[in-house]
Design an enzyme around this catalytic site. Sequence first.
Site, mmCIF file in Angstrom:
data_model
loop_
_atom_site.group_PDB
_atom_site.id
_atom_site.type_symbol
_atom_site.label_atom_id
_atom_site.label_comp_id
_atom_site.label_asym_id
_atom_site.label_seq_id
_atom_site.Cartn_x
_atom_site.Cartn_y
_atom_site.Cartn_z
ATOM 1 N N CYS A 266 -15.036 4.296 -27.162
ATOM 2 C CA CYS A 266 -16.566 5.056 -27.439
ATOM 3 C C CYS A 266 -17.086 5.425 -26.098
ATOM 4 C CB CYS A 266 -17.156 4.320 -28.287
ATOM 5 S SG CYS A 266 -16.832 4.475 -29.921
ATOM 6 N N GLU A 267 -16.388 6.420 -25.297
ATOM 7 C CA GLU A 267 -16.927 6.598 -24.078
ATOM 8 C C GLU A 267 -16.164 7.956 -23.568
ATOM 9 O OE1 GLU A 267 -17.508 3.341 -21.523
ATOM 10 O OE2 GLU A 267 -17.189 4.642 -19.581
ATOM 11 N N ARG B 196 -7.209 3.492 -14.689
ATOM 12 C CA ARG B 196 -7.127 4.212 -13.290
ATOM 13 C C ARG B 196 -7.666 5.503 -13.115
ATOM 14 N NH1 ARG B 196 -3.449 5.075 -10.575
ATOM 15 N NH2 ARG B 196 -4.040 4.412 -8.504
ATOM 16 N N TYR C 178 -0.831 -1.868 -11.932
ATOM 17 C CA TYR C 178 -2.188 -1.615 -12.123
ATOM 18 C C TYR C 178 -2.636 -1.052 -13.602
ATOM 19 C CZ TYR C 178 -1.906 -2.996 -7.208
ATOM 20 O OH TYR C 178 -1.694 -3.600 -6.034
ATOM 21 N N GLY D 187 0.841 -1.138 -0.123
ATOM 22 C CA GLY D 187 -0.067 0.083 0.134
ATOM 23 C C GLY D 187 0.737 1.203 0.008
ATOM 24 N N GLU E 213 4.161 -6.380 1.627
ATOM 25 C CA GLU E 213 3.929 -6.833 0.390
ATOM 26 C C GLU E 213 3.725 -5.727 -0.563
ATOM 27 O OE1 GLU E 213 0.999 -10.546 1.863
ATOM 28 O OE2 GLU E 213 0.230 -8.780 1.418
ATOM 29 N N PRO E 214 4.786 -5.021 -1.056
ATOM 30 C CA PRO E 214 4.728 -3.757 -1.859
ATOM 31 C C PRO E 214 4.468 -4.268 -3.151
ATOM 32 C CG PRO E 214 7.020 -4.283 -1.411
ATOM 33 C CD PRO E 214 6.203 -5.063 -0.539
ATOM 34 N N GLY E 215 3.614 -3.696 -3.822
ATOM 35 C CA GLY E 215 3.313 -3.968 -5.421
ATOM 36 C C GLY E 215 3.962 -2.662 -6.282
ATOM 37 N N ARG E 216 2.760 -1.575 -6.155
ATOM 38 C CA ARG E 216 2.995 -0.593 -6.620
ATOM 39 C C ARG E 216 4.411 0.329 -6.556
ATOM 40 N NH1 ARG E 216 -1.882 2.678 -7.160
ATOM 41 N NH2 ARG E 216 -2.443 1.487 -5.666
HETATM 42 N N1 LLP Z 1 -1.163 -6.934 -0.173
HETATM 43 C C1 LLP Z 1 -2.538 -7.076 -0.423
HETATM 44 C C2 LLP Z 1 -3.159 -8.028 0.480
HETATM 45 C C3 LLP Z 1 -3.231 -6.365 -1.240
HETATM 46 O O1 LLP Z 1 -4.531 -6.740 -1.311
HETATM 47 C C4 LLP Z 1 -2.420 -5.409 -2.020
HETATM 48 C C5 LLP Z 1 -3.177 -4.619 -2.884
HETATM 49 C C6 LLP Z 1 -1.252 -5.213 -1.932
HETATM 50 C C7 LLP Z 1 -0.577 -5.986 -1.095
HETATM 51 C C8 LLP Z 1 -0.234 -4.378 -2.833
HETATM 52 O O2 LLP Z 1 -0.631 -3.089 -2.759
HETATM 53 P P1 LLP Z 1 0.114 -1.868 -3.306
HETATM 54 O O3 LLP Z 1 1.621 -1.919 -2.601
HETATM 55 O O4 LLP Z 1 0.385 -2.274 -4.531
HETATM 56 O O5 LLP Z 1 -0.417 -0.799 -3.076
HETATM 57 N N2 LLP Z 1 -6.099 -1.360 -8.386
HETATM 58 C C9 LLP Z 1 -5.866 -0.662 -7.466
HETATM 59 C C10 LLP Z 1 -4.936 -1.104 -6.438
HETATM 60 C C11 LLP Z 1 -5.737 -2.396 -5.726
HETATM 61 C C12 LLP Z 1 -4.700 -2.887 -4.736
HETATM 62 C C13 LLP Z 1 -5.226 -4.105 -4.349
HETATM 63 N N3 LLP Z 1 -4.711 -4.771 -3.395
HETATM 64 C C14 LLP Z 1 -5.058 0.575 -8.019
HETATM 65 O O6 LLP Z 1 -4.899 0.925 -9.152
HETATM 66 O O7 LLP Z 1 -4.814 1.574 -7.366
#
Ligand code: LLP
Length: 463
Positions: A391-392, A360, A421, A278, A320-323
Amino acid sequence: MSRSAHPAGPRHADVLPEGHYSAPPADLNTLDAKVWAQTVARDAQGVVTVGGVDVKTLAEEFGTPAYVLDEADFRARARAWRTAFGQDADVFYAGKAFLSRAVVRWLHEEGLNLDVCSGGELATALSAGMPADRIAFHGNNKSTAEITRAVAAGVGRIVLDSFQEIVRVAHIARELGKRQRVQIRITVGVEAHTHEFIATAHEDQKFGIPLAGGQAAEAVRRALQLDGLELIGIHSHIGSQIFDMSGFEVAAHRVVGLLKDIRDEHGVELPEIDLGGGLGIAYTSDDDPREPHEIAKALTEIVGRECEAAKLRTPRISVEPGRAIVGPTAFTLYEVGTIKPLDGLRTYVSVDGGMSDNIRTALYDAEYSVALVSRASDAEPMLARVVGKHCESGDIVVRDAFLPADIAPGDLIAVPATGAYCRSMASNYNHVLRPPVVAVKDGEARVIVRRETEEDLLRLDVG
Ligand code: LLP
């Protein structure tokens, strides 16, 4: 994040309409290092390069639109997280942000673990050789088939999200003659300061088992009784695109509070806690994200302090970093097709992609930056709205941004910070084909996810 209404006026071109923007930057040719991948620069001719390859060459070779990913930057960010948390913690990259087999290999090489949340992500991870014991499996409604596959493969942990799942996973593990390592995901009641759709720790939502009312404690009681399960810890994820660490502080306090209650009731000290992902990134120059080492220090200190106060052994932390890892590493490269100036309002710049490659903006009112990348320009800044070809009318990629007033069809523009994302949430809306992901490193570019073709679309349409 309220959506600004389309202003009816003013009519003077020098008075700007309402919107989500600050004053135009002093120099539109400057690329703010905060929002662009690390190796991005402008060459002597004014053309933007990444990983030593210029965008005109990329567009010629791979077409547009395309997601262009800076592999060195990805690896550097992954490594920075790994190093910041050290050997006493685990970093699980959240595959939902963007997953491909190349990415899985990079993560493996850089010593990260992987969080997956569907059978498809699990299959991708396993097929690229991620050791199963380094995979965490998430989801609020995992199917029996998905759980069976995960347990049989030997995933390192399944994060239990409901009372039904506690029983389901225990049953499947017993049937397979295994004892599955699990964590329980709880909601700690924190209101993360982010968009409603991506905030996840308040109670009124689908994820996790509420701490409130003793539900989480009851889930722990049940999990500890089932011999198919080895309960290793508690999980909390409070939301996404968060800059303020205070939400994590409250979450850590409450998770440790539960660990203490578990110790007092069962005489068991659970060895792990996961604080989720997050962490926010810079989409525009106004965003100021934290560095991984600051985040690691803050989280480690909070947990250490809370455990000391509760007289608990400090559990192993995972995140758990993704973004924060993949987001800044990629930009989307588009070609400008049409331009529609509206006097006193703004200029609509249409590109060859749109909401199918970046949902997004339409979905969360997300803000992005944009730059002319195929050349430099000394023209005046012009308030633009970058829109797609769908078309939106809500098909907006960048709601408000400044581009040089001499922008013309055929120019290449790029939207930075689209690594997370965007490809993972891409669609085929209007039967538009999903763009490729091109990884660039040391002067070489290669496709890691190929462009979709009309044959791909028609193959699914079995008549
Ligand atoms: N761990 C869990 C349990 C999660 O549900 C998520 C994201 C993450 C880690 C990774 O979060 P991050 O570090 O990437 O923020 N589609 C949305 C974001 C949805 C995130 C869902 N869960 C967007 O585009 O902002």
